[in-house]
Write an enzyme that holds these catalytic residues in place. Sequence first.
Site, PDB file in Angstrom:
ATOM      1  N   ARG A  21      64.371  21.899  55.205  1.00  0.00           N
ATOM      2  CA  ARG A  21      65.406  22.028  56.227  1.00  0.00           C
ATOM      3  C   ARG A  21      64.742  21.973  57.594  1.00  0.00           C
ATOM      4  O   ARG A  21      64.569  22.992  58.262  1.00  0.00           O
ATOM      5  CB  ARG A  21      66.172  23.329  56.022  1.00  0.00           C
ATOM      6  N   ARG A  65      54.730  25.116  63.432  1.00  0.00           N
ATOM      7  CA  ARG A  65      54.832  25.135  64.898  1.00  0.00           C
ATOM      8  C   ARG A  65      54.095  26.335  65.490  1.00  0.00           C
ATOM      9  O   ARG A  65      53.527  26.240  66.592  1.00  0.00           O
ATOM     10  CB  ARG A  65      56.302  25.107  65.325  1.00  0.00           C
ATOM     11  N   ASP A  79      63.969  21.581  61.489  1.00  0.00           N
ATOM     12  CA  ASP A  79      64.695  22.057  62.667  1.00  0.00           C
ATOM     13  C   ASP A  79      65.191  20.919  63.563  1.00  0.00           C
ATOM     14  O   ASP A  79      64.739  19.782  63.420  1.00  0.00           O
ATOM     15  CB  ASP A  79      63.753  22.910  63.525  1.00  0.00           C
TER      16      ASP A  79
END
Lengths: 245, 245
Positions: free
Chosen positions: B44, B191, B46
């Site tokens: 999923r 990230r 972002d």
Amino acid sequence: MTAYDGTSYCGFQIQNNGITIQGILNETLSEWLCEEIKTAGASRTDAGVHSRCNVVVFDTGSKIPGEKYAFGLNARLPEDIRIRYSCEVPLDFNPRAAKTVKTYCYRIQNGPFQDPIIRNNHYFCHWKLDIDRMRAAAKDLVGTHDFESFAAVGRSSPTTIRTIYDIKVEKEGEILTITVTGDGFLYNMVRIIAGTLMEIGKGNLPADAVPDMLKAKNRDASGPTAPACGLTLERIEYPDYEFDY
Amino acid sequence: MTAYDGTSYCGFQIQNNGITIQGILNETLSEWLCEEIKTAGASRTDAGVHSRCNVVVFDTGSKIPGEKYAFGLNARLPEDIRIRYSCEVPLDFNPRAAKTVKTYCYRIQNGPFQDPIIRNNHYFCHWKLDIDRMRAAAKDLVGTHDFESFAAVGRSSPTTIRTIYDIKVEKEGEILTITVTGDGFLYNMVRIIAGTLMEIGKGNLPADAVPDMLKAKNRDASGPTAPACGLTLERIEYPDYEFDY
């Protein structure tokens, strides 16, 4: 020195019915400096063509030091146009008329499906390209030739003789890059070179076709014009001027 | 296998108030096959994150052979989403629950001015990054650890233990690439790793800071979450299944 993603623009040169890079630069500078600014660029790149180095000059009465324009403009320009460097230049410097060495890259994604992440600056070709054939053909373009067969019809230049110093055809993974360095290029010349080399890479034209194409001095003799999105103006050098960029 | 430029999307996962990749896939398949299709994806991603390989499955009563969906969907999808490969999978295959080896790349343009041509899939950092410090710190992340300090707060996973098989930090010209391979990643984990390595590269955090960060088991101990645009899901492998892509 102006870099831009040409995807959203109708080319560099200002026109009445479309948003252009030159138009945006003129507007942004005029609004910032509160005087009418008319820029002049080294290369009038087409709609969809990108640049990492188009050289743009303008006259101004402003007292802002030359090197500050890059920062000031970057704060005001849309994110797809960036000034990489700015400086004061001699009054007689004409970026279009001065002697230059220009380097263009034409990038091709050669694979079974288009990679959407790089779609705006790579032309997608799903036909297998034979890089050895393309390299052999590229060699025949190097040197000083009459490139009339490799220029779009209908645009007249005083001469169609140009010198290509080097053409490199390189491949890394699915990405094939044609890098062309020369003293100047006729209208659509790099895209016609790329289109011709791709036809040779596909096997639709013989690998030794280039000398006959050059001899023909006729646009019909060469291959198709490759789409704009694959083309980027990578470097402009001015041998007669010393700019430290 | 789905590739996409995530720039214009509110992420992969379907939601009521935004255009998502999953939403587009569901709509396109449902309209084409004249039945309601609900896809399920391996990752999923972002908003703004890209993918070259997200694995998406769905059930259908259609008789179209599995390998034909790629072509059929590519003719119907917007140009920023592409299906690279399609095939029939075992009924019990769950792309999210199955054992995987995932590879993400975080791309940084490290130079004085942003290059507009690559702005959508590279994070621009004008602070000079010391690649040797980043490489030294990256080594301490490799292995099986509790990565609680490297997960966004507020998202609970049954466990925060993950295995990172490899992290490569490479540089070519202005482009710095952090490639992370692991058996799975917590929310925002890659990230946060990229953001932490960048702080170490800038000299804002010591090169040997990672072991203490891991020990702290607290999001506050690590660096900032790097922006989404630099991140691309590059590869997903399923060691327990044989897909010939």
